[in-house]
Motif scaffolding. Structure first.
Motif, short mmCIF file in Angstrom:
data_model
loop_
_atom_site.label_atom_id
_atom_site.label_comp_id
_atom_site.label_asym_id
_atom_site.label_seq_id
_atom_site.Cartn_x
_atom_site.Cartn_y
_atom_site.Cartn_z
N UNK A 125 3.11 7.08 -15.96
CA UNK A 125 4.19 7.26 -15.00
C UNK A 125 5.51 7.50 -15.73
N UNK A 126 6.40 8.25 -15.12
CA UNK A 126 7.73 8.46 -15.65
C UNK A 126 8.47 7.12 -15.79
N UNK A 127 9.04 6.88 -16.97
CA UNK A 127 9.78 5.63 -17.17
C UNK A 127 11.00 5.56 -16.26
N UNK A 128 11.64 6.70 -16.04
CA UNK A 128 12.80 6.73 -15.14
C UNK A 128 12.39 6.33 -13.72
N UNK B 111 9.26 13.61 -8.83
CA UNK B 111 7.87 13.86 -8.43
C UNK B 111 7.07 12.56 -8.40
N UNK B 112 7.25 11.72 -9.42
CA UNK B 112 6.53 10.44 -9.45
C UNK B 112 7.00 9.53 -8.32
N UNK B 113 8.31 9.51 -8.06
CA UNK B 113 8.82 8.69 -6.96
C UNK B 113 8.24 9.16 -5.63
N UNK C 153 4.40 8.15 -5.54
CA UNK C 153 4.16 6.72 -5.41
C UNK C 153 4.59 6.21 -4.04
N UNK C 154 5.65 6.78 -3.50
CA UNK C 154 6.18 6.32 -2.21
C UNK C 154 5.38 6.86 -1.04
N UNK C 155 4.92 8.12 -1.15
CA UNK C 155 4.27 8.76 0.00
C UNK C 155 2.81 9.07 -0.16
N UNK C 156 2.26 8.93 -1.38
CA UNK C 156 0.85 9.17 -1.59
C UNK C 156 0.47 10.60 -1.90
N UNK C 157 1.40 11.51 -1.85
CA UNK C 157 1.10 12.93 -2.10
C UNK C 157 0.58 13.11 -3.53
N UNK D 265 -1.64 9.59 -8.07
CA UNK D 265 -1.45 9.82 -9.50
C UNK D 265 -2.65 10.46 -10.18
N UNK D 266 -3.73 10.68 -9.44
CA UNK D 266 -4.90 11.36 -9.99
C UNK D 266 -4.59 12.85 -10.11
N UNK D 267 -4.52 13.39 -11.32
CA UNK D 267 -4.14 14.81 -11.46
C UNK D 267 -5.16 15.77 -10.87
N UNK D 268 -6.38 15.29 -10.61
CA UNK D 268 -7.43 16.14 -10.05
C UNK D 268 -7.43 16.14 -8.52
N UNK D 269 -6.74 15.17 -7.92
CA UNK D 269 -6.79 15.02 -6.46
C UNK D 269 -6.06 16.16 -5.77
N UNK D 270 -6.68 16.68 -4.72
CA UNK D 270 -6.04 17.69 -3.89
C UNK D 270 -5.53 17.07 -2.59
#
Length: 489
Positions: A1-4, A95-97, A100-104, A328-333
């Motif tokens: 995950x992004x540290x920021x 993008x990470x926020x 993590x917040x919305x599940x996308x 966070x799964x890079x393969x998930x669509x």
């Protein structure tokens, strides 16, 4: 995950008022839940009516002192462009926020949501120095110099949903800021994190204090308060038709201007001559993208008898091969639905479809016991009187019907309370354009699936809303016209 992103999530967030963080007067917080896990990952303020008053006072002062509305348009454009640049520079964190917040899925946050958000601000920055009135040659007796002015409407309340938090914020903030308005942004309580981060970035971009205020809290308190507040001149809302009706009613107190982008139940029509490979893939993504949490989702499938079985089985097979997984799964669509409440709502609709005689061709179940996942679902052999066909589900659920004649499918497609969008698949372009004229919807896609662009107005007929967003039409929502007549005699 992004540290920021981790650093930002580790905070208990106040509200953003007059260019700085302010603790809510209530002292209460709302847990931020990761829909992929159900875990608490942060906290946002549950703001009060007093906090809303502070935001309105901040926005009103910023509007009345005219530093923003009277700023040279080229300068205003440069600040909005700087805002877009900062969004791009902080793309990884945002993008990470968002994920993590919305599940996308993170791949979509990076490739779709962040570029689209920056693109909206760049697009409307381009309009900032092109706002002008007209001159008129009037017919009254005498000689006159007559012209119109376009002026910012004032303080605007922007209430956005949880399915595309950053994109929806940009859709409203872009034109409002370009017009010279001052803003109170109210994100959905389920997805407020990236809106709060926008407040900080706006400060860095150079917006005068008070031009952008961000308040968090529940819709029934803060959202309703924005709609009824006498200090707000306009409200723009995206969300459910039911809530839109409440907002429209509440706005009558001071007759504030209202823009509503509401529910949809888009018909997706496949004629027998269509390129079926393209239509099957496009129809599948038209409903399953973002786990069906899209107002323009092509959720009602109407297929000609000659190709019905082939199309429905093709979409079902497509759905079985879609990778569903944590954001966070890079393969998930496909990711999870936004909440346990929404998951239960969608599963209840699927069960209702089964009870009313629909055939579950694919999916129809919860995935796993952690997070809020629902399998991509296809319900076949439905009819227009079924609940799953009439009501917006807002999940990965496609309902399919047969038709045999063009007039029949037009009647079926228009037999809905909604009229936001529609999709047509055919190689007979003449027939497609005739169909487009007959279908009561604000946006029609031909051989393309549901599509959007910042220059293309979006909005609905019937109970899908009032007004249009995006393009010049979106900008005009935030401008008032003033006529000036000067006697030359």
């Amino acid at each position: 995950m992004s540290q920021a992103a981790k650093t930002f999530l580790d905070k208990k967030h106040g509200i953003w008022v007059n260019g700085c963080w302010v603790n809510s007067s209530s002292g209460d917080f709302i847990d931020v839940i990761d829909p992929s896990t159900g875990d608490v990952i942060s906290a946002i303020s549950n703001a009060s009516a007093e906090d809303l008053d502070s935001c309105v006072a901040s926005a009103r002062a910023a509007f009345e002192n005219s530093a923003w509305r009277d700023m040279k348009p080229a300068v205003r454009a440069s600040i909005i462009n700087k805002f877009a640049e900062l969004i791009e520079q902080n793309a990884e964190e945002l993008a990470y926020l968002e994920t993590l917040d919305g599940g996308k899925p993170i791949s979509l946050s990076k490739s779709v949501d962040i570029p689209a958000t920056a693109g909206a601000f760049r697009y409307y920055a381009g309009w900032a120095d092109k706002i002008h009135g007209t001159t008129h040659n009037i017919s009254m007796p005498g000689e006159y110099h007559t012209y119109t002015l376009l002026e910012p409407v004032g303080v605007v309340g922007l209430v956005i949903p949880w399915n595309f938090p950053l994109v929806m914020a940009a859709m409203k903030l872009g034109p409002a800021l370009a017009a010279g308005c001052t803003c109170i942004l109210k994100p959905a309580e389920d997805t407020s994190i990236t809106a709060l981060r926008l407040g900080e970035l706006a400060k860095i971009a150079g917006f005068p204090d008070g031009v952008l205020n961000v308040i968090t809290g529940y819709g029934q308190s803060i959202g309703a308060g924005i709609a009824s507040h006498p200090g707000i001149d306009k409200v723009a809302f995206t969300g459910s038709t039911q809530t839109g009706k409440i907002i429209a009613s509440a706005a009558t107190g001071n007759l504030k201007k209202v823009t509503l982008e509401l529910g949809g139940k888009a018909p997706n029509i496949i004629l027998p001559d269509a390129n079926l490979e393209k239509a099957i893939a496009g129809s599948a993504m038209g409903i399953f993208f973002n786990s069906g949490q899209v107002c323009t989702a092509a959720s009602r499938l109407y297929v000609h008898d000659d190709v019905y079985d082939q199309v429905v089985e093709g979409i079902a097979e497509f759905s079985r091969n879609i990778k569903v997984g944590p954001g966070l799964d890079p393969e998930a669509l496909l990711g999870p639905l936004i909440s346990a409440k929404q998951q239960a709502r969608v599963l209840n609709y699927i069960e209702k479809g089964r009870e009313e005689g629909g055939e579950i061709v694919a999916g129809g179940n919860r995935i796993g016991d952690k997070g809020f996942f629902v399998s991509p679902t296809v319900i076949g052999n439905t009819t227009n009187d079924m609940t799953v066909v009439r009501e917006e589900i807002f999940g990965p659920v496609l309902v399919a019907q047969r038709f045999s004649e063009i007039d029949e499918v037009v009647t079926m497609a228009n037999d809905s309370d909604y009229g936001l969008s529609a999709v047509i698949w055919t190689n007979m372009l003449g027939e497609a354009h005739k169909l487009a004229r007959r279908i009561r919807a604000g946006n029609i896609s031909i051989n393309a699936g549901s599509s959007a662009d910042w220059d293309l107005p979006i909005g609905g007929f019937k109970q899908s809303g009032w007004g249009r967003e995006n393009g010049l039409e979106g900008l005009m929502n935030y401008l008032d016209t003033k006529a000036v007549v000067t006697s030359l005699d």
